[in-house]
Motif scaffolding. Structure first.
Motif, short mmCIF file in Angstrom:
data_model
loop_
_atom_site.label_atom_id
_atom_site.label_comp_id
_atom_site.label_asym_id
_atom_site.label_seq_id
_atom_site.Cartn_x
_atom_site.Cartn_y
_atom_site.Cartn_z
N VAL A 8 0.86 -1.30 -0.01
CA VAL A 8 0.09 0.10 0.07
C VAL A 8 0.84 1.24 0.12
O VAL A 8 0.46 2.05 -0.68
CB VAL A 8 -0.95 0.05 1.23
N ALA A 9 1.81 1.42 0.90
CA ALA A 9 2.62 2.40 1.00
C ALA A 9 3.62 2.62 -0.24
O ALA A 9 4.06 1.83 -0.79
CB ALA A 9 3.69 2.52 2.21
N ARG A 10 4.21 3.87 -0.71
CA ARG A 10 4.98 4.37 -1.52
C ARG A 10 4.72 3.84 -2.74
O ARG A 10 5.55 3.39 -3.52
CB ARG A 10 6.41 3.81 -1.30
N ARG A 11 3.33 3.76 -3.20
CA ARG A 11 2.93 3.40 -4.61
C ARG A 11 2.65 4.68 -5.19
O ARG A 11 2.01 5.88 -4.84
CB ARG A 11 1.76 2.32 -4.78
N SER A 12 2.56 4.64 -6.45
CA SER A 12 2.42 6.16 -7.13
C SER A 12 0.64 6.23 -7.30
O SER A 12 0.03 5.24 -7.23
CB SER A 12 2.64 5.84 -8.89
N PRO A 13 0.21 7.27 -7.18
CA PRO A 13 -1.01 7.69 -7.34
C PRO A 13 -1.94 6.88 -8.23
O PRO A 13 -3.15 6.41 -7.84
CB PRO A 13 -1.55 9.09 -7.61
N SER A 14 -1.52 6.68 -9.40
CA SER A 14 -2.15 5.53 -10.38
C SER A 14 -2.37 4.28 -9.89
O SER A 14 -3.12 3.54 -10.31
CB SER A 14 -1.42 5.70 -11.60
N ALA A 15 -1.35 3.78 -8.95
CA ALA A 15 -1.41 2.37 -8.36
C ALA A 15 -2.70 2.14 -7.58
O ALA A 15 -2.93 1.31 -7.31
CB ALA A 15 -0.36 2.07 -7.95
N HIS A 16 -3.23 3.56 -7.11
CA HIS A 16 -4.07 3.64 -5.97
C HIS A 16 -5.66 3.41 -6.80
O HIS A 16 -6.66 3.50 -6.15
CB HIS A 16 -4.20 4.47 -4.90
N ALA A 17 -5.81 3.44 -8.04
CA ALA A 17 -6.80 3.53 -8.80
C ALA A 17 -7.90 2.26 -8.33
O ALA A 17 -9.17 2.78 -8.14
CB ALA A 17 -6.52 3.25 -10.32
N GLY A 30 -1.71 0.27 15.23
CA GLY A 30 -0.41 0.78 15.54
C GLY A 30 -0.12 2.03 14.39
O GLY A 30 -0.96 2.33 13.54
N ASN A 31 1.09 2.68 14.39
CA ASN A 31 1.36 4.02 13.83
C ASN A 31 1.35 3.60 12.39
O ASN A 31 0.92 4.27 11.32
CB ASN A 31 2.57 4.30 14.17
N SER A 32 1.71 2.36 11.92
CA SER A 32 1.91 1.91 10.31
C SER A 32 0.53 2.02 9.74
O SER A 32 0.29 2.22 8.74
CB SER A 32 2.84 0.69 10.20
N ALA A 33 -0.24 1.25 10.90
CA ALA A 33 -1.95 1.20 10.15
C ALA A 33 -2.36 2.43 9.97
O ALA A 33 -3.12 2.63 9.20
CB ALA A 33 -2.55 0.17 11.09
N ASP A 117 2.90 -5.09 8.88
CA ASP A 117 2.20 -6.72 8.90
C ASP A 117 0.56 -6.57 8.83
O ASP A 117 0.11 -7.22 9.53
CB ASP A 117 2.88 -7.23 10.09
N ARG A 118 0.24 -5.33 8.47
CA ARG A 118 -1.45 -5.13 8.65
C ARG A 118 -1.70 -5.55 7.05
O ARG A 118 -1.19 -5.01 6.31
CB ARG A 118 -1.57 -3.83 9.19
N CYS A 119 -3.15 -5.72 7.25
CA CYS A 119 -4.00 -5.97 6.13
C CYS A 119 -4.89 -4.85 5.78
O CYS A 119 -5.49 -4.41 6.64
CB CYS A 119 -4.62 -7.40 6.03
N VAL A 120 -5.11 -4.67 4.35
CA VAL A 120 -6.00 -3.61 3.98
C VAL A 120 -6.89 -4.23 3.15
O VAL A 120 -6.42 -4.58 1.91
CB VAL A 120 -5.29 -2.54 3.26
#
Length: 123
Positions: A8-17, A30-33, A117-120
């Motif tokens: 999820v993190a550090r992906r380009s905006p187009s990857a979040h389509a 946690g903070n990462s979540a 280590d968290r799931c989305v």
């Protein structure tokens, strides 16, 4: 990774389509979540953070809790355990149990991405 699981993190905006306008679940408090939830909130219609404890204050920084509280499309659901999940070749649903979930509830999702280590899970 793959089969509906992606970073999820550090992906380009187009990857979040795939998350654009979707309902997304972040598992963990946690903070990462929390950072993942706030990042996804820019794309998703709704982000739901599922935690086992009664509040985020036990495991998350105050500044991040304030950001989550202020976000209109982010909600926190306490006392929830994710006890399973599955799908046809990819993550499509989560089994949730907890004091706020009557018996076993199934929430359909579309994909799953990992942040630390968290799931989305997207719906």
């Amino acid at each position: 990774m793959g089969a509906g699981v992606a970073p999820v993190a550090r992906r380009s905006p187009s990857a979040h389509a795939p998350w654009q306008g979707q309902r997304v679940f972040v598992i963990g408090g946690g903070n990462s979540a929390g950072q993942a939830a706030m990042h996804l909130a820019r794309y998703a219609e709704r982000v739901t953070i599922l935690i086992r404890s009664d509040s985020l204050s036990r495991s998350m920084s105050d500044y991040l809790i304030r950001e989550i509280d202020a976000a209109r499309n982010v909600e926190v659901r306490p006392f929830i355990d994710v006890v399973g999940g599955g799908g046809d070749g990819r993550l499509e649903w989560l089994d949730l149990q907890g004091s706020h979930v009557p018996g076993e509830a199934r929430d359909r999702g579309g994909s799953c991405g990992f942040r630390s280590d968290r799931c989305v899970a997207e719906r």
